[in-house]
Structures are given as C-alpha cells and as structure tokens.
Design an enzyme around this catalytic site. Structure first.
Site, PDB file in Angstrom:
ATOM      1  N   ASN A 210     -33.936   5.713 -90.815  1.00  0.00           N
ATOM      2  CA  ASN A 210     -32.505   5.432 -90.919  1.00  0.00           C
ATOM      3  C   ASN A 210     -31.684   6.699 -90.701  1.00  0.00           C
ATOM      4  OD1 ASN A 210     -32.795   2.684 -91.434  1.00  0.00           O
ATOM      5  ND2 ASN A 210     -32.910   2.975 -93.645  1.00  0.00           N
ATOM      6  N   HIS A 260     -38.309   2.657 -97.238  1.00  0.00           N
ATOM      7  CA  HIS A 260     -37.901   1.748 -98.309  1.00  0.00           C
ATOM      8  C   HIS A 260     -38.690   2.019 -99.590  1.00  0.00           C
ATOM      9  CE1 HIS A 260     -36.125  -1.425 -95.324  1.00  0.00           C
ATOM     10  NE2 HIS A 260     -35.476  -0.272 -95.327  1.00  0.00           N
ATOM     11  N   TYR A 269     -40.482   1.253 -88.687  1.00  0.00           N
ATOM     12  CA  TYR A 269     -39.540   2.338 -88.968  1.00  0.00           C
ATOM     13  C   TYR A 269     -40.078   3.670 -88.442  1.00  0.00           C
ATOM     14  CZ  TYR A 269     -36.177  -0.248 -91.790  1.00  0.00           C
ATOM     15  OH  TYR A 269     -35.195  -1.109 -92.209  1.00  0.00           O
TER      16      TYR A 269
END
Length: 777
Positions: A210, A260, A269
């Site tokens: 992210n 996460h 990811y």
C-alpha cells in the site's frame, strides 16, 4: 486557454535563458523526461507490432477497447451504465464500497481506451474521435465525482491508489492533448485525496505494498504538477518499506512477506509491491529523486529470498496469495480470462524482468536465467501467451526469453521454512510442495470486500502439491469455486457448518496456538502444528516430514465436541472437467466415473494415475470418493462471475466420526509416483518407521536416508533424542557427518537443550547462531 507542451517547453527555456537560474530549468526538463520515460514504461519499447505475440495482443486490445467505447454513455452517476458510482449512503463505507469500486473501474476502462489509442496495431491507433471521447469521459468523472472538492466514500483504496494509478497512465498517454488546466485539476484532485499526511507515518493502510502504491500517487502529482517537494516526499516515503521486520507488515529475514498484519501475501500484495518498486526504480533512475538508499539492496535480495521460492513453473503458490485466490473470473470481465496462480506468477515474473535494469550484473544474470526457465516450463499457461500481461511487460520478458546468451535455470531442490508467515516450500526432483499453517501470529484465512468468503480451512495445514510436468493446473483450473471448502488437502477439520466470512474480515480469525513451525537442514524438512479449529472445539496435533520422493503425514490427539463429524483429508485432487484418471487400491482398479465412494479398511496403498501414490501407514479405514462438483466464482467472491463451473474430484480422507476423542492417522504421499513405485514403497514396510504418533510427540526414522525427525510438543525423549523444552528436531546422518537442525516453533524458549544419542562425528549445526555443543562422546 489550452497550453500545449511546446508552449510549456518554450516558456521554461525563456525563463532559464533570461534569468540564468539553472536549477529550475533542469527541474522542468527532468519532469518532462520522467513523464516521457513513464510513457515508454507503460507502452513498451523494442517490439514489432506486426509480429506475434504482439500482433494478436494488440488486436485483442483494440477489440476490447471498441466494445468499451460503444457502451460508454456519460450520465449522472455513471460513465458506463453498468458502473454506477453515485454513492447512495455517503456515510456508510461498507455499503458504498461497490460504488467507489465502480469509480475505479470507470477510470480503468478509460485507460484501456487510451492505451488502444496510443499503441500501434490496435485498429484505433491515433483515432481523433476516440481521443475526444476519452477526454470527454475524463472531464465527466472529474466534474461529477473525482475532484478536489469531493469527500470520498466507500473503500479508501479506490480514491488513494486505484484512481491515481489510472490517472498517471492516462495523463502520460494523453498529455499533449489535455492542456494545463485539466492537468492542474487532476493534480489537485489526487493531492486532495493523497495529501502529505498519507505517508506521514508507516502504519495502518500506509505500509508495504500500500505504501508503494501511495508513493506512485504522490509521484503523479510531483511529475505532472512539476512539484519538486512532492517528488522528494515520494522518494523518501518509500524508505520504510525496505528494512526487515520481526512482526506485522513487511519482509522478514526468513523471506516471509506479510500484509494486513496477519496475512502471508507474497503472491498478491507482494507482487504489487514488486511491480511498484521496480517501476519506481526504473522511472527515477539517474534523476534528482533516484532511490539510492542502502536499504534498496534488501529489496533486491527479496527476489531470491522471498519471491523465487514460491514460484514454480511459472505459477506462484496460492498459499501466499491471501484472498486473491478467489478472484478468478470477475463478473463482466471484458477479457473473460481467469485470474489464477499462473497469472499472478506471471505478474511477479514481469516485475522481476523490469527490476533487472536496476540490479547488479550478477543479479541480472541469475534473474534472467530464472525467468527463462519459468517461461520454458510453464506448459499449463504459457507465459508469453498470457492475455493479462501488458504489451510492455510482454516485450521485456520476451527479450529475455529470446536472448540466446541467457541459459534457462532449472527448478532448484531443497526445503525452505518461512516461520514469519507459517509457510514452507519443498522441492525435490520432479515435484514441489507447500504447506499453509496458522497460529496466533498468522490468520486462519483472509476475507474482505466479499472476497474469499469460504477460505476457512486453508490455513489449517493445507498441503499443496505440483508435479514437474503434471498437476500444474490443479489449483488453476477453477479449484477454488468448485472444491469442497471443508476438504482442503492435508487438513483436519470439523464439518461444523460455517458462515461465509466466518471469524471476521482482514485476517481477524487466528487460532490461540503458538506451536506452529518446524526445522530443516536445507534438503529435508519437518513441520508441525498445534491445531485449533476455526469457530470450533477441534484440537489436534499434526506433523509433516518432507523427503526426496515423499511426504510422511501424521495426526494425533484429534478431539472435538462440536456435535459434528471430523475428517482428515489425505488429498483432494482436481481432475478437471471430465477426468477419469485411473485409481488403483491394493491392486484393484476402481470405478473411473463419478459419483462413486467406498470405504477401505486395512488397505496398504492407493495410486491415482498422473498425480500421486498414497501409502497407508496404519490400518485405519480410509474413504475414497469421486464426485463432480459445481460452483461459480460468485460463490466465493461477491464480485465473481455467476456462470456455473463443474469439475471432477477424487478425495481420500479418514473419517474420525462424530466428536472423536484422541483419534489419529498416518500415511505418506509420493507426488508423481508411478504405480510400480507406489507398490514397492507399500511393500517396504520398514522404509519409514513411525517412532511415535501422539499428542505429545510425533516422529519418524528413515534409515536409508539417515533421517530422524521429531516434533516434541512437550519436553521428553524419542528416537535417540532428548529435549528440555518443546521443539522441532531433524537429524541427518551420513558418511560425511551428522547435521542436527533445531527450532522452537513457539518462539518463547531462551534455551533448549537437545541430546542426541547417535553418531556425533563432524557435526553441522543448522542455524548455528546461538547454538553450543556442550559435550560429545
């Protein structure tokens, strides 16, 4: 007034020439150079648009774009009729998620149109009318919803990452036709949704992949807003991604990658992070804002430490792809191409190919050899035929594959443990395996946004197996929507009915257990798991012993009071849409078509042609069944296609009965073994000795390999080993010496004393740091 790129360049040159202020002129030139470089990274270079595989790929892109173009219809609340983005409940993020996702998809469709306009050979190349329609669509989305005066709704991702990513590509491709005012509006909008504060701290949704994606959003505003401060912010904001971590999100020293907080995520990811950082390195190389921090080497090392171990023949193992395994075929997907382990693997390979340019000569040579090897062996879904791979990525990979100076690297052999994410991989000649476990540190499974809602038991000891030339479509061929979610291979589970999304979202469901892990000497490995069922009273102790041609599997202490049946699944093979693979049990060929089921008591072996041999090490009854199962991707993912899919399965399992107390099992699997090899192993009853199979300890000895391996769930002794605390131990004796590998899966003991009553010459201590030999006799 619309200003052209020529006018911008002229203005910049005039200022530099009159005022003699060199830095601003250099900065302006750099911004233009970065924009041009990004455009080339998106479109690709050095390929022949008239030759395959590019010709067909470009034609398909044109056809997809033409279909999207014909259905685009700007209206209040939508740009396409099937993608309504008007938020009916702006204060309810969960319920408005689909509307923000539709917004992101609207921008993505415009990117498809713009790419077809910019690429050669699409049939839409340079189409002036299409260009005007794309710009009209952009204006529509800006004026209606994505602008600096709008409050976001739904999922944060679409506003801060999804839309800015598409905008960066759209503005790079269409820059000369957008004008200064539009560019300024888009920069203002992205800055509004992705302010400096978005990367002010390395927490929450601003970590790992992210964070890399957020940096790309900031880079967009820096390049297209000609903002040196935002460029510096982007460069510096990526720095926290590099250091290794001991918990939470990021890369671990053992090669694990977690996102996460609780989810093994190398395959999704991690792939996103790889592609994003590779693009950042390539884009910013040689510029004022080049990423040169020493920590970048830690990321380069991750190619071989974190990514390559989970790639096999072009696929990335599903056990590290989180909820991404459920995405399959999306509803309304214009490409109608399934997203699977091969597609995800190809994405990682493409990221490595892009990263090659920033690697040392030695690293680049190794990576190119791995890429060429993966491409050569991926017969299930050929790498260069992947329709989801962009033309630019295809060009980079094909250049490596076609280079006669690059030798293809074969699949390695060996055993690797990834305790940071409760995973392992094992490779031996002809096959590979991976094991997915869970603990207080790692989730049972992850679901969220309506994805992977039935992945309940995938962290309960799911054992994945692939053959060198067979079985590479085992999990690719619609496995996830059609397999029985209560019968994941390798698991012991209660048949208690679970609700979709049971246990909570984003990895919230974690078992209250710590003894999960194992030991390895690099060639062989042992793993164990103190099992506690998801929303269940089930408890068990399970162990796996990974050898050259087999995995020995033991289970004990299997206890449950759910009032339901409990099963241990030896295997659950996806036979495809019409598979009739021959099944032989103790010399007798069994029925080949479903439905069929039988219970075998005292059987010594079973063999499934093309997949594996199974040798039963105890006399307990096993059930073998063939069935055809029908499901849809929508069953496991709210955004999935509702089209029914049917696949045939052969399942081998031990039925422990309702509410068992202290039940168990013992068997071994020989991946890819022939019928003759399976029969020979079944006849060699002394090949593997089960030293113990209890809730306290589980161990085996294979004398021909010199291997003794034991999982001690409590202190004690077995097979010549005595330990002071719970631990996992693997001993390998050979003519050249003895290797002892020890680990504390609980990660709590400060000292573990291990006594080995065996040959002691020429010790090699696996994981030598902190290990002391106190006495040898």
């Amino acid at each position: 007034m619309t200003l052209s790129r020529r006018m911008f360049l002229g203005s910049s040159a005039a200022v530099a020439g009159t005022m003699m202020v060199a830095p601003p002129a250099r900065a302006a030139d750099e911004f233009d150079a970065l924009r041009a470089r990004y455009r080339s990274l998106v479109l690709g270079t050095g390929f022949d648009a008239a030759a395959e595989p590019f010709k067909g790929r470009l034609a398909a892109l044109g056809a997809s774009a033409a279909a999207l173009r014909s259905s685009m219809a700007p209206a209040t609340g939508s740009l396409w009729p099937d993608l309504g983005y008007a938020d009916p409940e702006p204060d309810t993020d969960t319920e408005s998620y689909g509307y923000s996702a539709a917004l992101g998809s609207s921008f993505s469709r415009l990117t498809t149109l713009a790419t077809a306009w910019a690429q050669p050979g699409t049939g839409l190349t340079g189409d002036a009318t299409l260009l005007a329609e794309i710009i009209t669509g952009l204006d529509h989305l800006h004026d209606e919803v994505y602008n600096a005066g709008r409050a976001r709704y739904g999922n944060w991702y679409n506003w801060q990452i999804g839309v800015p990513r598409e905008l960066m590509t759209l503005c790079a491709l269409l820059h000369d036709h957008l004008g200064a005012a539009r560019l300024a509006d888009w920069v203002a909008a992205v800055t509004h949704f992705v302010p400096d504060a978005a990367v002010a701290s390395y927490t929450g949704t601003s970590t790992g992949a992210n964070r890399v994606d957020l940096v790309r959003s900031i880079l967009f505003t820096g390049i297209f807003g000609r903002d040196a401060a935002r460029m510096a912010l982007a460069r510096d904001a990526v720095t926290p991604v590099f250091p290794l971590v001991a918990s939470g999100d990021g890369f671990y020293a053992d090669g694990s990658f977690v996102q996460h907080t609780w989810v093994p995520y190398t395959g999704t990811y991690g792939s996103e992070l790889l592609g994003g950082l590779a693009a950042h390195f390539a884009l910013l190389a040689g510029s004022t804002w080049a990423i040169t921090t020493p920590g970048r080497q830690l990321f380069l090392d991750a190619v071989e430490r974190s990514y390559a171990p989970f790639l096999f023949n072009g696929l990335v193992m599903d056990g590290v792809s989180g909820r991404g395994v459920s995405r399959g075929l999306a509803a309304g997907d214009p490409l109608a191409v399934q997203d699977d382990d091969h597609v995800r693997g190809h994405s990682i390979i493409a990221g490595i190919a892009l990263l090659v340019g920033g690697a040392s000569a030695a690293e680049a040579a190794r990576w190119k050899g791995m890429i060429k090897g993966w491409a050569a062996r991926d017969s299930w879904a050929p790498l260069l035929a992947d329709p989801r791979m962009s033309v630019a990525a295809l060009a980079r990979v094909k250049a490596i594959v076609d280079d006669p100076a690059v030798p293809a690297t074969p699949e390695p052999t060996g055993h690797l443990q990834f305790p940071g994410m409760d995973r392992l991989t094992h490779r031996a000649p002809g096959w590979a395996g991976s094991l997915s476990m869970s603990s207080a540190r790692i989730t049972h499974y992850e679901n969220g946004n309506g994805e992977n809602v039935r992945g309940w038991h995938t962290g309960a000891g799911m054992l994945y197996l692939w053959g060198a030339t067979t079985g590479n479509g085992q999990y690719s061929d619609a496995f996830w929507p059609t397999a029985d979610p209560y019968r994941m291979p390798g698991t012991t589970v209660s048949k208690k009915v679970l609700a979709d999304g049971e246990g909570g979202t984003w990895g919230a469901a974690r078992p209250a257990t710590l003894w999960v892990g194992g030991a390895t000497d690099g060639r062989y490995g042992v793993a164990g798991m103190d099992v506690k069922g998801l929303s269940s009273t089930l408890t068990a102790r399970k162990s796996w012993f990974f050898l050259d041609d087999a995995v020995v599997c033991l289970g004990a202490g299997i206890t449950c009071t759910d009032g339901t049946a409990v099963e241990s699944v030896y295997d659950n093979r996806n036979l495809g849409a019409s598979g009739t693979h021959a099944l032989t049990v103790d010399g007798t060929v069994q029925p080949a078509t479903p439905p069929w089921s039988a219970t075998f008591t005292g059987a010594s072996y079973a063999h499934l042609a093309g997949f594996a041999g199974y040798v039963f090490l105890d006399p307990r009854a096993v059930v073998i069944r063939r069935e055809a199962r029908t499901g849809s991707w929508h069953d496991v993912n709210a955004g999935g296609s509702t089209t029914p899919i049917t696949r045939r399965y052969l399942t081998i399992y031990r039925h422990h009965g309702t509410d068992p107390a202290g039940s168990g099992y013992a068997y071994l699997i020989m991946p890819g073994a022939s019928l003759a090899a399976t029969q020979a192993r079944a006849a060699a009853t002394a090949w593997a000795t089960v030293l113990a199979n209890s809730a306290d300890r589980q161990g085996i000895r294979v004398a021909s390999l010199g291997v003794t391996a034991v999982n001690f769930f409590t202190a004690g002794g077995l097979g010549g080993l005595t330990v002071s605390d719970p631990c996992s131990v693997l001993v390998r004796e050979s003519a050249s010496g003895t290797t002892i590998a020890v680990s504390d899966p609980r990660r709590s003991a400060t000292t573990v004393d291990v006594t080995w009553n065996g040959t002691t010459h020429a010790f090699a201590l696996a994981g030598k740091a902190g290990v002391t030999v106190t006495k040898t006799v």
